[in-house]
Each structure stands twice: as structure tokens, then as C-alpha cells.
Design a protein around this motif. Structure first.
Motif, short mmCIF file in Angstrom:
data_model
loop_
_atom_site.label_atom_id
_atom_site.label_comp_id
_atom_site.label_asym_id
_atom_site.label_seq_id
_atom_site.Cartn_x
_atom_site.Cartn_y
_atom_site.Cartn_z
N ILE A 84 0.85 -1.19 0.00
CA ILE A 84 0.00 0.00 0.00
C ILE A 84 0.88 1.24 0.00
N GLY A 85 0.62 2.18 -0.93
CA GLY A 85 1.37 3.43 -0.97
C GLY A 85 1.81 3.76 -2.38
N GLY A 86 2.20 5.02 -2.60
CA GLY A 86 2.60 5.44 -3.93
C GLY A 86 3.91 6.20 -3.92
N GLY A 87 4.67 6.07 -2.84
CA GLY A 87 5.97 6.75 -2.73
C GLY A 87 7.13 5.82 -3.08
N ASP A 88 8.34 6.31 -2.89
CA ASP A 88 9.53 5.51 -3.18
C ASP A 88 9.57 4.24 -2.34
N SER A 89 9.13 4.34 -1.09
CA SER A 89 9.15 3.14 -0.23
C SER A 89 8.28 2.05 -0.83
N ALA A 90 7.09 2.42 -1.30
CA ALA A 90 6.17 1.42 -1.86
C ALA A 90 6.81 0.75 -3.08
N MET A 91 7.46 1.56 -3.95
CA MET A 91 8.08 0.99 -5.16
C MET A 91 9.24 0.07 -4.78
N GLU A 92 10.02 0.55 -3.82
CA GLU A 92 11.19 -0.24 -3.41
C GLU A 92 10.74 -1.57 -2.79
N GLU A 93 9.72 -1.49 -1.93
CA GLU A 93 9.23 -2.71 -1.27
C GLU A 93 8.64 -3.67 -2.30
N VAL A 149 -1.12 -0.92 -4.34
CA VAL A 149 -2.45 -0.32 -4.18
C VAL A 149 -2.26 1.11 -3.68
N HIS A 150 -2.78 2.06 -4.48
CA HIS A 150 -2.52 3.47 -4.15
C HIS A 150 -3.81 4.29 -4.21
N ARG A 151 -3.89 5.31 -3.36
CA ARG A 151 -5.14 6.07 -3.25
C ARG A 151 -5.35 7.10 -4.36
N ARG A 152 -4.31 7.37 -5.16
CA ARG A 152 -4.45 8.34 -6.26
C ARG A 152 -3.99 7.69 -7.56
N PHE A 180 1.65 9.42 -8.78
CA PHE A 180 2.55 8.82 -7.79
C PHE A 180 3.56 9.83 -7.27
N LYS A 181 3.79 9.76 -5.97
CA LYS A 181 4.80 10.59 -5.33
C LYS A 181 6.21 10.05 -5.61
N ALA A 182 6.28 8.78 -5.95
CA ALA A 182 7.57 8.12 -6.14
C ALA A 182 8.38 8.79 -7.25
N ILE A 227 12.24 7.16 -11.69
CA ILE A 227 13.05 5.96 -11.92
C ILE A 227 12.55 4.77 -11.09
N MET A 228 12.15 5.06 -9.87
CA MET A 228 11.66 3.98 -8.98
C MET A 228 10.31 3.47 -9.48
N LEU A 229 9.47 4.43 -9.93
CA LEU A 229 8.16 4.06 -10.44
C LEU A 229 8.31 3.20 -11.70
N ILE A 275 3.42 3.61 3.75
CA ILE A 275 2.79 4.94 3.63
C ILE A 275 3.53 5.99 4.47
N GLY A 276 4.81 5.80 4.64
CA GLY A 276 5.60 6.81 5.36
C GLY A 276 5.87 6.44 6.80
N HIS A 277 6.52 7.35 7.48
CA HIS A 277 6.97 7.11 8.86
C HIS A 277 6.59 8.29 9.75
N THR A 278 6.55 8.02 11.06
CA THR A 278 6.32 9.09 12.03
C THR A 278 7.49 9.13 13.01
N ASP A 305 15.37 13.78 10.03
CA ASP A 305 15.64 13.63 8.60
C ASP A 305 14.62 12.72 7.94
N HIS A 306 13.65 13.32 7.24
CA HIS A 306 12.66 12.49 6.56
C HIS A 306 13.06 12.26 5.12
N ARG A 307 14.19 12.83 4.71
CA ARG A 307 14.57 12.75 3.31
C ARG A 307 15.53 11.60 3.01
N TYR A 308 16.63 11.53 3.73
CA TYR A 308 17.67 10.55 3.36
C TYR A 308 17.46 9.21 4.08
N ARG A 309 17.21 9.22 5.37
CA ARG A 309 16.82 8.04 6.14
C ARG A 309 17.73 6.84 5.94
N GLN A 310 19.01 7.06 5.85
CA GLN A 310 19.95 5.96 5.65
C GLN A 310 20.78 5.75 6.90
P1 NDP Z 1 6.14 9.25 1.08
O1 NDP Z 1 5.60 10.24 2.03
O2 NDP Z 1 7.02 9.71 -0.02
O3 NDP Z 1 4.94 8.44 0.40
C1 NDP Z 1 3.92 7.93 1.18
C2 NDP Z 1 2.87 7.34 0.24
O4 NDP Z 1 1.86 6.74 1.03
C3 NDP Z 1 2.21 8.40 -0.64
O5 NDP Z 1 2.02 7.88 -1.92
C4 NDP Z 1 0.89 8.66 0.07
O6 NDP Z 1 -0.15 8.97 -0.80
C5 NDP Z 1 0.59 7.32 0.69
N1 NDP Z 1 -0.18 7.46 1.92
C6 NDP Z 1 0.12 8.22 3.00
N2 NDP Z 1 -0.83 8.08 3.95
C7 NDP Z 1 -1.75 7.25 3.45
C8 NDP Z 1 -2.97 6.72 3.93
N3 NDP Z 1 -3.42 7.02 5.16
N4 NDP Z 1 -3.68 5.89 3.14
C9 NDP Z 1 -3.22 5.56 1.92
N5 NDP Z 1 -2.07 6.01 1.39
C10 NDP Z 1 -1.34 6.84 2.15
O7 NDP Z 1 6.86 8.16 2.01
P2 NDP Z 1 7.96 7.08 1.62
O8 NDP Z 1 8.13 6.28 2.84
O9 NDP Z 1 7.62 6.40 0.36
O10 NDP Z 1 9.27 7.94 1.37
C11 NDP Z 1 9.76 8.84 2.37
C12 NDP Z 1 11.05 9.49 1.86
O11 NDP Z 1 12.09 8.53 1.73
C13 NDP Z 1 10.88 10.11 0.48
O12 NDP Z 1 11.61 11.29 0.44
C14 NDP Z 1 11.46 9.09 -0.44
O13 NDP Z 1 11.94 9.65 -1.64
C15 NDP Z 1 12.60 8.51 0.41
N6 NDP Z 1 12.90 7.12 0.00
C16 NDP Z 1 13.90 6.92 -0.89
C17 NDP Z 1 14.21 5.65 -1.32
C18 NDP Z 1 15.33 5.48 -2.27
O14 NDP Z 1 15.70 6.44 -2.92
N7 NDP Z 1 15.88 4.29 -2.40
C19 NDP Z 1 13.49 4.48 -0.84
C20 NDP Z 1 12.43 4.80 0.07
C21 NDP Z 1 12.16 6.08 0.46
P3 NDP Z 1 -0.22 10.39 -1.59
O15 NDP Z 1 0.77 10.25 -2.71
O16 NDP Z 1 -1.62 10.46 -2.04
O17 NDP Z 1 0.16 11.43 -0.60
#
Ligand code: NDP
Length: 308
Positions: A150-159, A173-176, A179-181, A184-186, A237-240, A280-285
Motif C-alpha cells: 500500500i502506498g505510492g511513494g519511493d518506499s512502496a516501489m522499493e518494497e 495499491v494506491h489512493r491516487r 505517484f509521489k515516487a 526511476i523507482m516508479l 505509507i511513510g513514517h512518524t 531527517d525524513h529525506r535521506y533516512r539511511q
Molecule cells: P512518502 O511520504 O514519499 O509516500 C507515502 C505514500 O503513502 C504516498 O504515496 C501517500 O499517498 C501514501 N499514503 C500516506 N498516507 C496514506 C494513507 N493514510 N492511506 C493511503 N495512502 C497513504 O513516504 P515514503 O516512505 O515512500 O518515502 C519517504 C522518503 O524517503 C521520500 O523522500 C522518499 O523519496 C525517500 N525514500 C527513498 C528511497 C530510495 O531512494 N531508495 C526508498 C524509500 C524512500 P499520496 O501520494 O496520495 O500522498
């Protein structure tokens, strides 16, 4: 004051332990409050191939065990308990755990961040029974099975890509529809024949009695409900960040709760420093967190020297 520490490091991931290493070698006798589950997110990973110095890779928990051994070698004391509160309005600062409280001239916050969940009715009940937020930790259990991510970011693509090593099929499975990803990852996920996409839907629940059997989704435009069969469910879907007690103590954070460093690694409170994923929500390494831990310890050293 006799019982006042020079620095207390809260957290024991790569940021905290690197801060401890530098502080210990600067003879600051740091105290690390490592948490009830020490080691941070690397304790949940398997092979780490991008931490320099390990040409054959290293298991996450082994890397953390090595880091712990290295700081202990320089006399660092670690306490495996959670901090329950901090008081930054007094000098020295007060740091409390359930059974004790400590005084300290400086604090380095390295408490990291945790995965978010969708808060679905059966999501937590099925955790460990097919529900996960870490493909690298649990992917292996889905050999020859079907999973959803679940998700549309880089984490979802990587996973999703990673899971195709084991699973027969992965549905992202993504809500839009967008994609935020990163592109290249997408593209890598789109080009992978084992991955398909279901977009513009809201996941309404995880299905299954004793193990995950699928998910139910509702189309955002039509309202139509359908089920997707799967043995595994990965939330991406991200981290807190773990910042609640620090926010309560006046440390400035952004709208997502990440701590904002003000001057180099120092926060808005003089004497309180920050390093790693907690800001750091950007690099996370692991390697960037470790680098920041080093910076924070050097900043603490300079801060204390300037004061004395
Ligand atoms: P992101 O915030 O980038 O993406 C979260 C995704 O989850 C979005 O697509 C968002 O949808 C979706 N989402 C959030 N909340 C909900 C919800 N309640 N229900 C359904 N969908 C939801 O988080 P990531 O963990 O993917 O990435 C965080 C950072 O780490 C980014 O900067 C990313 O580039 C980086 N990263 C880099 C990697 C790499 O380069 N190898 C690998 C992993 C992460 P919506 O798009 O609609 O907001």
C-alpha cells in the motif's frame, strides 16, 4: 554539579551510537538511554549492503551489535529503557526513565522514526500474520505467495520490487492515480512483470481469520467495493518520528513532527541536539544517520568547551 552528565544520548540506532562513539572518545562519558528495544530500525532488517566498509554486506542486527561493542569499548554506559519525560526548562536538564532520573548539561535526541499504519479494523490484529511494514524483514515469508503493497511513494516501489524476489505477484495499491515516487523507482516497478497496480482506491480492511487472505478496496469515484486476494499486506505509507516527549518539552518540530535543527545540529533549545531519522525524513539511511550522530557529538563537544 557532581551527578550531572556531560551529555545524554536518547536512542541507540546508528545516529545515537555514532554520537556515543565520538562523545566517548572526546572523554565526555556519555550515557545512552537506548530504549526498551535498542538498535533502531536496522534491528528489523536483514542484509545491509550499503553501509561502507562491509564489501560482503552485513546483517542489520550484527551491524548494531558491532556499533554497541565499539561504544562500550570506550566506556559508554547504555541503559535499555525508554525515556518517559524530559525537562528542558531547567539547567541542568532532567531526563526521566521509569525507575530513575538523570541530570545532564546536554542532550542528543536520536529516537528515529516508525512506520505508519492505515488504521484499518483488522490491520493490527493480523500483524505478524501477513501484515508487515518492512519488506526486507518479512519478505522471505512470502515465497511463492501473493502480496499487496500500500502506498505510492519511493518506499512502496522499493518494497514492491524487493518482494518480487519471493512473491509470485505483487499488487501496488494506491489512493491516487498520480505517484509521489521518483520516476526511476516508479518505472522500475512498472517494468517489473510481477507487479501490477490498482489506483484511485481506498483500502477499507485487511481480510482473513488467522492469516491475511486479502484486502477490501473501495473505488474513490464509483464507490464500487472489490476484494484483492493476497497472503501478505505491506504498508508503505511513510513514517512518524518519535518526538512526542520532546515536543511537549518545547523542542520545535515541523508539521509532520520531525525536529527542526536550528544551528548546525542544535535545536531551538540551547544544549539540545538532534541527529538521524528523528529530524531527517529525506535521506533516512544508516550511513547518513551515523554521519549526523558524529556531527551532533562534535557540536556538543564544542558547546561544552565554549561554556567552560
Ligand atoms: P512518502 O511520504 O514519499 O509516500 C507515502 C505514500 O503513502 C504516498 O504515496 C501517500 O499517498 C501514501 N499514503 C500516506 N498516507 C496514506 C494513507 N493514510 N492511506 C493511503 N495512502 C497513504 O513516504 P515514503 O516512505 O515512500 O518515502 C519517504 C522518503 O524517503 C521520500 O523522500 C522518499 O523519496 C525517500 N525514500 C527513498 C528511497 C530510495 O531512494 N531508495 C526508498 C524509500 C524512500 P499520496 O501520494 O496520495 O500522498
Amino acid at each position: 554539579m557532581e551527578n550531572t552528565h556531560n551529555t545524554i544520548i536518547i536512542g541507540s540506532g546508528p545516529a545515537g551510537l555514532t554520537a556515543a562513539l565520538y562523545a566517548a572518545r572526546a572523554e565526555l562519558q556519555p550515557l545512552v538511554i537506548a530504549g526498551l528495544t535498542p538498535g533502531g530500525q536496522l534491528m528489523l532488517t536483514t542484509e545491509v549492503e550499503n553501509f561502507p566498509g562491509f564489501p560482503d554486506g552485513i546483517q542489520g542486527p550484527d551491524l548494531m551489535a558491532n556499533m554497541t561493542k565499539q561504544v562500550e569499548r570506550f566506556g559508554t554506559k547504555l541503559i535499555n529503557e525508554d525515556v518517559v519525560s524530559v525537562d528542558f526548562s531547567v539547567r541542568p536538564f532532567v531526563v526521566k526513565i521509569a525507575s530513575a532520573e538523570f541530570l545532564t548539561k546536554t542532550v542528543i535526541i536520536t529516537t528515529g522514526a516508525e512506520a505508519n499504519w492505515l488504521q484499518l479494523p483488522n490491520e493490527q490484529r493480523l500483524r505478524g500474520k501477513g501484515v508487515s511494514a518492512c519488506a526486507t524483514c518479512d519478505g522471505f515469508f512470502f515465497k511463492d505467495k501473493e502480496v499487496v503493497v500500500i502506498g505510492g511513494g519511493d518506499s512502496a516501489m522499493e518494497e514492491a520490487n524487493f518482494l518480487t524476489k519471493f512473491a509470485t505477484h505483487v499488487t501496488v495499491v494506491h489512493r491516487r492515480d498520480e505517484f509521489k515516487a521518483s520516476k526511476i523507482m516508479l518505472k522500475r516497478a512498472q517494468d517489473n512483470p510481477k507487479i501490477s497496480f490498482v489506483t484511485n482506491v481506498t483500502v477499507t480492511d485487511v481480510l482473513g481469520e488467522n492469516n491475511v487472505e486479502g484486502i477490501r478496496v473501495k473505488h474513490n469515484d464509483t464507490g464500487e467495493e472489490t476484494e484483492i486476494k493476497a497472503n501478505g499486506y505491506f504498508a508503505a505509507i511513510g513514517h512518524t518520528p518519535a518526538t512526542k516527549i520532546f515536543k511537549d518539552a518545547g523542542v520545535e518540530t515541523n508539521d509532520k513532527g520531525y525536529i527542526i535543527p536550528k544551528e548546525f545540529t542544535m535545536t531551538n533549545i540551547e544544549g539540545v541536539f538532534v541527529a538521524g531519522d528523528v529530524h531527517d525524513h529525506r535521506y533516512r539511511q544508516a550511513v547518513t544517520a551515523a554521519g549526523e550522530g558524529c556531527k551532533a557529538a562534535l557540536d556538543v563537544e564544542k558547546y561544552l568547551a565554549d561554556k567552560e
